[in-house]
Design a protein around this motif. Sequence first.
Motif, PDB file in Angstrom:
ATOM      1  N   VAL A   1     -11.828 -12.114  15.585  1.00  0.00           N
ATOM      2  CA  VAL A   1     -12.234 -13.161  16.519  1.00  0.00           C
ATOM      3  C   VAL A   1     -11.127 -14.206  16.600  1.00  0.00           C
ATOM      4  CG1 VAL A   1     -13.988 -14.873  17.087  1.00  0.00           C
ATOM      5  CG2 VAL A   1     -14.646 -12.784  15.856  1.00  0.00           C
ATOM      6  N   GLN A   2     -10.720 -14.574  17.817  1.00  0.00           N
ATOM      7  CA  GLN A   2      -9.764 -15.667  18.020  1.00  0.00           C
ATOM      8  C   GLN A   2     -10.558 -16.972  18.023  1.00  0.00           C
ATOM      9  OE1 GLN A   2      -6.192 -15.095  18.822  1.00  0.00           O
ATOM     10  NE2 GLN A   2      -6.129 -17.220  18.115  1.00  0.00           N
ATOM     11  N   THR A   3     -10.260 -17.849  17.055  1.00  0.00           N
ATOM     12  CA  THR A   3     -11.016 -19.090  16.913  1.00  0.00           C
ATOM     13  C   THR A   3     -10.112 -20.294  17.105  1.00  0.00           C
ATOM     14  OG1 THR A   3     -10.669 -19.109  14.522  1.00  0.00           O
ATOM     15  CG2 THR A   3     -12.670 -18.032  15.327  1.00  0.00           C
ATOM     16  N   PRO A   4     -10.649 -21.412  17.624  1.00  0.00           N
ATOM     17  CA  PRO A   4      -9.883 -22.654  17.727  1.00  0.00           C
ATOM     18  C   PRO A   4      -9.824 -23.351  16.376  1.00  0.00           C
ATOM     19  CG  PRO A   4     -12.100 -23.007  18.528  1.00  0.00           C
ATOM     20  CD  PRO A   4     -12.005 -21.547  18.183  1.00  0.00           C
ATOM     21  N   PRO A   5      -8.962 -24.361  16.199  1.00  0.00           N
ATOM     22  CA  PRO A   5      -8.870 -25.052  14.904  1.00  0.00           C
ATOM     23  C   PRO A   5     -10.181 -25.683  14.463  1.00  0.00           C
ATOM     24  CG  PRO A   5      -7.005 -25.613  16.312  1.00  0.00           C
ATOM     25  CD  PRO A   5      -7.964 -24.847  17.162  1.00  0.00           C
ATOM     26  N   GLU A   6     -11.060 -26.025  15.415  1.00  0.00           N
ATOM     27  CA  GLU A   6     -12.312 -26.699  15.061  1.00  0.00           C
ATOM     28  C   GLU A   6     -13.367 -25.749  14.507  1.00  0.00           C
ATOM     29  OE1 GLU A   6     -10.066 -28.950  18.084  1.00  0.00           O
ATOM     30  OE2 GLU A   6     -10.836 -26.885  18.021  1.00  0.00           O
ATOM     31  N   ILE A   7     -13.154 -24.446  14.615  1.00  0.00           N
ATOM     32  CA  ILE A   7     -14.083 -23.454  14.045  1.00  0.00           C
ATOM     33  C   ILE A   7     -13.361 -22.753  12.904  1.00  0.00           C
ATOM     34  CG2 ILE A   7     -15.464 -21.401  14.482  1.00  0.00           C
ATOM     35  CD1 ILE A   7     -15.815 -22.302  17.344  1.00  0.00           C
ATOM     36  N   LEU A   8     -13.796 -23.016  11.679  1.00  0.00           N
ATOM     37  CA  LEU A   8     -13.081 -22.545  10.489  1.00  0.00           C
ATOM     38  C   LEU A   8     -13.520 -21.152  10.043  1.00  0.00           C
ATOM     39  CD1 LEU A   8     -13.232 -25.844   8.387  1.00  0.00           C
ATOM     40  CD2 LEU A   8     -11.443 -25.098   9.979  1.00  0.00           C
ATOM     41  N   HIS A   9     -14.756 -20.755  10.395  1.00  0.00           N
ATOM     42  CA  HIS A   9     -15.327 -19.543   9.814  1.00  0.00           C
ATOM     43  C   HIS A   9     -16.469 -19.083  10.694  1.00  0.00           C
ATOM     44  CE1 HIS A   9     -18.775 -18.027   7.383  1.00  0.00           C
ATOM     45  NE2 HIS A   9     -17.873 -17.340   6.732  1.00  0.00           N
ATOM     46  N   VAL A  10     -16.560 -17.797  10.953  1.00  0.00           N
ATOM     47  CA  VAL A  10     -17.684 -17.245  11.708  1.00  0.00           C
ATOM     48  C   VAL A  10     -18.274 -16.066  10.949  1.00  0.00           C
ATOM     49  CG1 VAL A  10     -16.790 -17.973  13.954  1.00  0.00           C
ATOM     50  CG2 VAL A  10     -16.228 -15.691  13.083  1.00  0.00           C
ATOM     51  N   VAL A  11     -19.554 -15.818  11.179  1.00  0.00           N
ATOM     52  CA  VAL A  11     -20.254 -14.684  10.581  1.00  0.00           C
ATOM     53  C   VAL A  11     -20.737 -13.792  11.712  1.00  0.00           C
ATOM     54  CG1 VAL A  11     -22.236 -13.933   9.212  1.00  0.00           C
ATOM     55  CG2 VAL A  11     -20.964 -15.988   8.553  1.00  0.00           C
ATOM     56  N   VAL A  12     -20.378 -12.522  11.661  1.00  0.00           N
ATOM     57  CA  VAL A  12     -20.793 -11.557  12.672  1.00  0.00           C
ATOM     58  C   VAL A  12     -21.988 -10.773  12.134  1.00  0.00           C
ATOM     59  CG1 VAL A  12     -20.111  -9.579  14.074  1.00  0.00           C
ATOM     60  CG2 VAL A  12     -18.437 -11.372  13.546  1.00  0.00           C
ATOM     61  N   GLY A  13     -23.063 -10.707  12.924  1.00  0.00           N
ATOM     62  CA  GLY A  13     -24.239  -9.943  12.556  1.00  0.00           C
ATOM     63  C   GLY A  13     -24.427  -8.760  13.495  1.00  0.00           C
ATOM     64  N   SER A  14     -25.312  -7.865  13.128  1.00  0.00           N
ATOM     65  CA  SER A  14     -25.556  -6.667  13.934  1.00  0.00           C
ATOM     66  C   SER A  14     -27.050  -6.480  14.168  1.00  0.00           C
ATOM     67  CB  SER A  14     -24.984  -5.431  13.243  1.00  0.00           C
ATOM     68  OG  SER A  14     -25.263  -4.262  13.992  1.00  0.00           O
ATOM     69  N   ASN A  15     -27.403  -6.285  15.437  1.00  0.00           N
ATOM     70  CA  ASN A  15     -28.783  -5.937  15.781  1.00  0.00           C
ATOM     71  C   ASN A  15     -28.971  -4.430  15.870  1.00  0.00           C
ATOM     72  OD1 ASN A  15     -29.923  -8.540  15.993  1.00  0.00           O
ATOM     73  ND2 ASN A  15     -28.987  -8.825  18.010  1.00  0.00           N
ATOM     74  N   ASN A  16     -27.926  -3.723  16.302  1.00  0.00           N
ATOM     75  CA  ASN A  16     -28.003  -2.268  16.446  1.00  0.00           C
ATOM     76  C   ASN A  16     -26.621  -1.655  16.172  1.00  0.00           C
ATOM     77  OD1 ASN A  16     -29.084   0.296  17.127  1.00  0.00           O
ATOM     78  ND2 ASN A  16     -28.189   0.119  19.182  1.00  0.00           N
ATOM     79  N   PRO A  17     -26.489  -0.894  15.054  1.00  0.00           N
ATOM     80  CA  PRO A  17     -27.499  -0.576  14.044  1.00  0.00           C
ATOM     81  C   PRO A  17     -27.866  -1.826  13.226  1.00  0.00           C
ATOM     82  CG  PRO A  17     -25.595   0.906  13.911  1.00  0.00           C
ATOM     83  CD  PRO A  17     -25.196  -0.223  14.773  1.00  0.00           C
ATOM     84  N   PRO A  18     -29.012  -1.808  12.529  1.00  0.00           N
ATOM     85  CA  PRO A  18     -29.368  -2.937  11.677  1.00  0.00           C
ATOM     86  C   PRO A  18     -28.308  -3.160  10.608  1.00  0.00           C
ATOM     87  CG  PRO A  18     -31.244  -1.479  11.991  1.00  0.00           C
ATOM     88  CD  PRO A  18     -30.051  -0.763  12.537  1.00  0.00           C
ATOM     89  N   GLU A  19     -28.043  -4.418  10.295  1.00  0.00           N
ATOM     90  CA  GLU A  19     -27.004  -4.710   9.318  1.00  0.00           C
ATOM     91  C   GLU A  19     -27.516  -4.623   7.891  1.00  0.00           C
ATOM     92  OE1 GLU A  19     -25.926  -9.012   8.627  1.00  0.00           O
ATOM     93  OE2 GLU A  19     -26.807  -9.155  10.618  1.00  0.00           O
TER      94      GLU A  19
END
Length: 467
Positions: free
Chosen positions: A399-417
């Motif tokens: 993920v390309q993030t700006p300086p103001e976003i330090l960390h992201v969490v990616v979740g999955s709906n399909n398939p279930p995570e």
Amino acid sequence: MENNTTSSEWDQLMRASVAAPEPPESFLADLDGRLRAQQRKRALRAGFQRRVFAAALGSTLTLALLLVAVAGPERVIAAVRNALGFIPGIGFVSADAPVRVLAEPVRVEREGIAITLTRVTAESTGTNVSFTVEGLPVPDGAPSAGEGICPGVSAIAWPGGGLFSSTGGGGGPLGGSFTWNESFPSIPPTEMEATLIIPCIPMTVAGDYPANWEIPFRLVPTDAPALFATVEPTATVSPPPSATATDTKEAFPGISIGVERISELEDGYLLIGILEWDEKQYAMADASGSEFTLTDRDGRILPVENIGSVPEEPAAPNSAFWSLRVSGKNLRGPVTIRLDSLFVFLRDPLTFSFDTGENPRAGQEWEIGKSFSVSGHPLTVLRAEYILENSMPGLSVSVQTPPEILHVVVGSNNPPEAGGGPGESFESGIYRWRVFLQSPPSGRVELFIQQMTIQGEWTTTWDPPQD
């Protein structure tokens, strides 16, 4: 391996230990509305915790699980606020009844592995326990799919047949040595001796290490806690009108902090503050693990420690407590309190999907290129790669993030995570997160981003008492 208690026997023991009489209908009706709001909060936190848990298994990432209690109606909350106290070296306690603590650490060794009971705090509202585990080999990856993982549910027993199981726990980092924390119901006030029962070592593969640990311990009374006094709310310092949209002071509007209560300690003060957010933008926010900076009126930076979460929920559903221990007396106020980053859970998730085909192979990549705006800050999901880690399928998402976003969490709906992590940051502004799946991807995969750590500048002021 020692294992004298069967799984079914242990299940029956646990079920019996948590049995309780039904509360009156009037009390249930009074609690209903508040419980629903607080359960929504805990469900959001739990989702974040599950992803961090899998990250710890995969790479010994520090696991920090929040232990949160169910908040009662407003009158109960008010009573708890008046009774909340703090004991240095122990933490937050209830001030309306005597507090007992562990008399001395207790260490038990078996087959090269040592468990040391380091902390027990027994009060009227519950019992908190910490123990360390030493001598485990460092894991070389996540457990294989299908392996049984010890959930880390212990019990406390005392003479006369009393026993109950833990109500929650967590710890980390895992591997080698780690600390585990658990919460329990209140030990009867007349009991000064008890035994911690650990059926299996938390977060290890069941059957790999000695089981059914028993650690006897003694409790002793402790000093009276320092009490809190409510202070007048202080207004959040707003950015100047000339600030631009990219100014970090207003990078994420709708979030504010304030000081609510103060307790004077021998060597300083303990502050309980409140974090509030716009519920239309955020489902939850948390500053219990964030860094705060305090400066006096002369610009001098004050020594401060973030104590973490407070064992109490605010009355408003769109708010959370934070706590700081400030060293020193006769501080020159007003003191400015600045928060630079915090964790948020977006009200509306950022969803995206792509087609993997019928039989994707490990190492295969898919270009996604979908962009979003988070409070005016651009965020672009670049690509995903199919990964296998000890037979556990997953996706590494860049993920390309700006300086103001330090960390992201990616979740999955399909398939279930099945969990996720760890995350990696790169100088190019790309952030990479791994999400593990309950089954291999096939066809259309549906992912989302809802949790992230954001950077800004949220401030408030506090006037320390003067001699």
